[in-house]
Enzyme design. Sequence first.
Site, PDB file in Angstrom:
ATOM      1  N   PRO A   1      40.991  44.405  28.908  1.00  0.00           N
ATOM      2  CA  PRO A   1      41.709  43.337  28.202  1.00  0.00           C
ATOM      3  C   PRO A   1      41.230  41.934  28.575  1.00  0.00           C
ATOM      4  O   PRO A   1      41.463  40.983  27.826  1.00  0.00           O
ATOM      5  CB  PRO A   1      43.172  43.538  28.647  1.00  0.00           C
ATOM      6  CG  PRO A   1      43.247  44.951  29.094  1.00  0.00           C
ATOM      7  CD  PRO A   1      41.904  45.243  29.698  1.00  0.00           C
TER       8      PRO A   1
ATOM      9  N   HIS B   1      41.308  54.939  37.432  1.00  0.00           N
ATOM     10  CA  HIS B   1      41.172  54.182  38.679  1.00  0.00           C
ATOM     11  C   HIS B   1      39.816  54.442  39.328  1.00  0.00           C
ATOM     12  O   HIS B   1      39.660  54.244  40.525  1.00  0.00           O
ATOM     13  CB  HIS B   1      42.278  54.555  39.681  1.00  0.00           C
ATOM     14  CG  HIS B   1      43.655  54.242  39.203  1.00  0.00           C
ATOM     15  ND1 HIS B   1      44.359  55.080  38.378  1.00  0.00           N
ATOM     16  CD2 HIS B   1      44.454  53.171  39.434  1.00  0.00           C
ATOM     17  CE1 HIS B   1      45.546  54.547  38.113  1.00  0.00           C
ATOM     18  NE2 HIS B   1      45.622  53.379  38.741  1.00  0.00           N
TER      19      HIS B   1
END
Length: 691
Positions: free
Chosen positions: A441, A481
């Site tokens: 983002p 992750h």
Amino acid sequence: MNKDILKKGFSNLCTAKAMAELYEENFKQVSKYVHATSRGHEAIQTAIGMQLLPQDYAFPYYRDDAMLLAFGLQPYDLMLQLLAKKDDPFSGGRTYYSHPSLKDADKPKIPHQSSATGMQAIPATGVAMGLQYLEKQGLQNSNVILEDSEELQLNPITVCSLGDASVTEGEIAEAFQMAALKQMPILYLVQDNGWDISANEAETRAQSAFEYAQGFHGLEAISIDGANFIESYEALEKVIKTIREERRPFLVHAKVPLLNHHTSGVRMEWYRDDLEEAKSRDPYPVIKQQLLDNGFSEKEISEIEKEVKEKVLSDFEKAQKAEDPKPEDLFTHDFAPTPITEEKGERSPEGAEKVVMVDCALFAVEELMKEHPECLLYGQDVGGRLGGVFREAATLAQKFGDDRVFNTPIQEAFIVGSTVGMSAVGLKPIVEVQFADYIWPGLNQLFTEVSRSCYLSNGKWAVSMILRVPIGAYGSGGPYHSSSVESVVTNIRGIKIAYPSNGADLKGLMKAAYHDPNPVVILEHKGLYWSKVPGTQGATSVEPAEDYVLPFGKAWLLQEIWKQDDVETCTIVTYGMGVHWAMNASGELGLKDQIEVIDLRTLYPLDEATIMKSVKKTGKCLVVTEEPSNNSFARALSGKIQEECFKYLDAPVMTIGSENMPAIPLNSTLEQTMIPSIEKVKAKIEMLLDY
């Protein structure tokens, strides 16, 4: 209204209108480069432009030429950009009309912003956050020259100008949220003409910007007729006074007609069905009547119109004759010069203790914050309660306060893009994206705003920031992750990128990044933070001294060999975790005398000279990465080495990386199957040496 203000406002409206008409009359000549004008928006733009001061910051959008004129710029200045001339005062011919970048001492400051609609809202809010920080810390803005005049003693504000269609962008919500949450001194000016390009408000918006702002508690909003100069000026005068004194955010929603094309390339007659209605709301007849009502004669008005048209035509003729950029002008201002060009200071001080990699970074940031009050740290969970999910900011909030080390909402775009504004007021933000997987983002801001600012502002607004990104697979982190993202980041030109393999390098590079006036991304492998992964003890280092700096673009010849004709030799080029795989593999194979290992340290700038010299000596090369190797930075580097060293090679340049699968699985067996290892690198070395 004060007659001088009204006269000045009318002259500005006149000028903007005359320029739009001139461009239309010379359409074939000026439409070589796309442009948009303020026709229909001139009143609100003039009203705001006339009231901003040199200590203020403005983020106009691509239709704001009347605002720029009101700041004191001349038609000639704007026309140089219209025609992409060398002396375009904003970008040197690099970007479109009404895309300003300005640092003049006597005008509001205008950092670079892109054409991407609404993307300026986050950098603008970053400026407001920076102004707030300066005030709380009692610091001066290094980009503003303060004098003794009464006006220049007023508190600065930030103005972010937006088209109504851009308010539907998600990044606008991030900006509004932070401005409301932190009560920042910013004015969002939304010019609402009811159109996107060919889509109108009924098709695309559930509510107006004024109504939307009601959802952000602490963001006060008003709605005005932006085609009425006196109403606009007086409303903005009150709002600006409130922001200067009360230091809180406002949104002004101004209804205006669009009386010209969306841009020179998208003509209004192709799709508009409201042109007659729009013309009935033209701000120009309104202000002319306001002049008459305030005692101006028809003759005075005509004289102003005549003078303006002559000036606009004269400036246009002059601009046409101005010099174009030369080919060599392409290659300037991609980066601002850095003062850190050599390794300096003590890397291994006598008596110093060994510390893990994460602590080397922590101590580097602490030393910087002690010395530089303009240094601050923010991101998700870095504040006092946790100090970072990897404890990479532990104790910093307690030592330096919650104004200097603080948590942000889950807003990666804001975390990244706000650094443009913070840097523009003379601050040095160190920010963090919690995991590399979460950088996506923020990529829009990193690409459109951060990376291009220096280049497209012609060197005026380099963005001085550090973005820390924990990266890589470690301990069954799973698909969200564990990712490696360096191939995406290295494809963004205008940023510098470090990917250290050990604590000493990380500390030295962190210090160099701080003193570098350019944007820097530091990729920090989570598996190296505490050297808990078998074979990564080398990531733990004697902590360098406080004065230690390590320049970007200088690789480390970690394991050096001599040229040998009687045995096969090779070079391993790698970085991050790959350094530990390579060193362990060469040791376990008993081939340390036959394998040269290069730790790149930085991916941009890249130390090509060290790489090519080594490969020409050894005759074979293996590039090791943790990323899936297809279409990767490592594969591109392999191609570059092959191209440069072809005559010296005894085997094709090889690459080893993770398997080319969409994600790193959670299960530990699948994870280990996915990523490289010491054993896999050993096998690849043997294959290369046997070739």
